[in-house]
Design an enzyme around this catalytic site. Sequence first.
Site, PDB file in Angstrom:
ATOM      1  N   LYS A  11      -2.063 -28.329  21.770  1.00  0.00           N
ATOM      2  CA  LYS A  11      -3.532 -28.245  21.843  1.00  0.00           C
ATOM      3  C   LYS A  11      -4.112 -28.156  20.424  1.00  0.00           C
ATOM      4  O   LYS A  11      -3.599 -28.808  19.525  1.00  0.00           O
ATOM      5  CB  LYS A  11      -3.950 -27.061  22.714  1.00  0.00           C
ATOM      6  N   GLY A 173      -2.535 -22.257  31.318  1.00  0.00           N
ATOM      7  CA  GLY A 173      -2.999 -21.211  30.407  1.00  0.00           C
ATOM      8  C   GLY A 173      -3.408 -19.927  31.104  1.00  0.00           C
ATOM      9  O   GLY A 173      -4.017 -19.049  30.498  1.00  0.00           O
TER      10      GLY A 173
HETATM   11  C1  PEP Z   1      -0.717 -27.546  29.082  1.00  0.00           C
HETATM   12  O1  PEP Z   1      -1.499 -27.361  28.160  1.00  0.00           O
HETATM   13  O2  PEP Z   1      -0.457 -28.695  29.445  1.00  0.00           O
HETATM   14  C2  PEP Z   1      -0.112 -26.387  29.727  1.00  0.00           C
HETATM   15  C3  PEP Z   1       0.662 -26.579  30.755  1.00  0.00           C
HETATM   16  O3  PEP Z   1      -0.412 -25.161  29.182  1.00  0.00           O
HETATM   17  P1  PEP Z   1       0.310 -23.750  29.548  1.00  0.00           P
HETATM   18  O4  PEP Z   1       1.788 -23.998  29.514  1.00  0.00           O
HETATM   19  O5  PEP Z   1      -0.157 -22.830  28.477  1.00  0.00           O
HETATM   20  O6  PEP Z   1      -0.161 -23.361  30.915  1.00  0.00           O
END
Ligand code: PEP
Length: 253
Positions: A11, A173
Amino acid sequence: MRKTLIAANWKMYKTPAESSAFLTSFFPLVRNNTSTEIVLCPPMTSLTSLVDAARDKSVFIGSQTMHWLNEGAYTGETSPTMLTAIGVTHVLIGHSERRQYFNETDTTVNLKLKSALAHRIVPIVCVGEHLNEREANLTADVLNLQVAVALEGIDPATLAPLVIAYEPVWAIGTGRTATPEIAEEAHKIIRAQIAQVAGSDLAASTRILYGGSVKPDNAAALCGLEDIDGALVGGASLDPTSFSQIICNASPK
Ligand code: PEP
């Protein structure tokens, strides 16, 4: 045979210096890996340095997004030709944060998928339902539509590189992971829909990743399931130790 793929989505985290420091710690931790395709998707500003650092290592560098056109008056965008010119091999398409904050739609996902295939960039197409859609029993409808529109008008013969990431939006997230049962059921729906629109051979060979709060302690249970071929990892991919543990735990033994 579907090779396990574990991708990191960083990200909007890590400067180029922080990205390089990650790699310095990370490479020794995965040097014995041969069974799993590892992809790191850093911010745009770290792509060039990571591609250079990962040369001759079995780690691929992907972009978190791209435009579908080669060039044009699209301020702030990056084109597929720009990505391939610096050695980027994979691209995330239609991540839920791109859909939520940057107006990406199933239609732009379709345009980007066509473009990635044309430029020989491995497309990781993200799909997944919101919590209210799951609670209204609409998960299958949502996934079927997202997959159908993503693949619309594409010759199945060109779709071999396709990777789908099932990412229930309520699990991204949030620390709330889909249970293996929920994830496996959704992956089966997606695979059946690929069969419906592009044929059963493609459905059988397409890798479908799970994403949503994957951590070292749940990676094995999720990735050990029949229809789950790896993971797309956000938060837990920012730390080299935790990401390497996910790779180790998720890799076929
Ligand atoms: C993502 O950003 O694709 C994701 C799955 O984030 P997280 O693993 O933090 O849930």
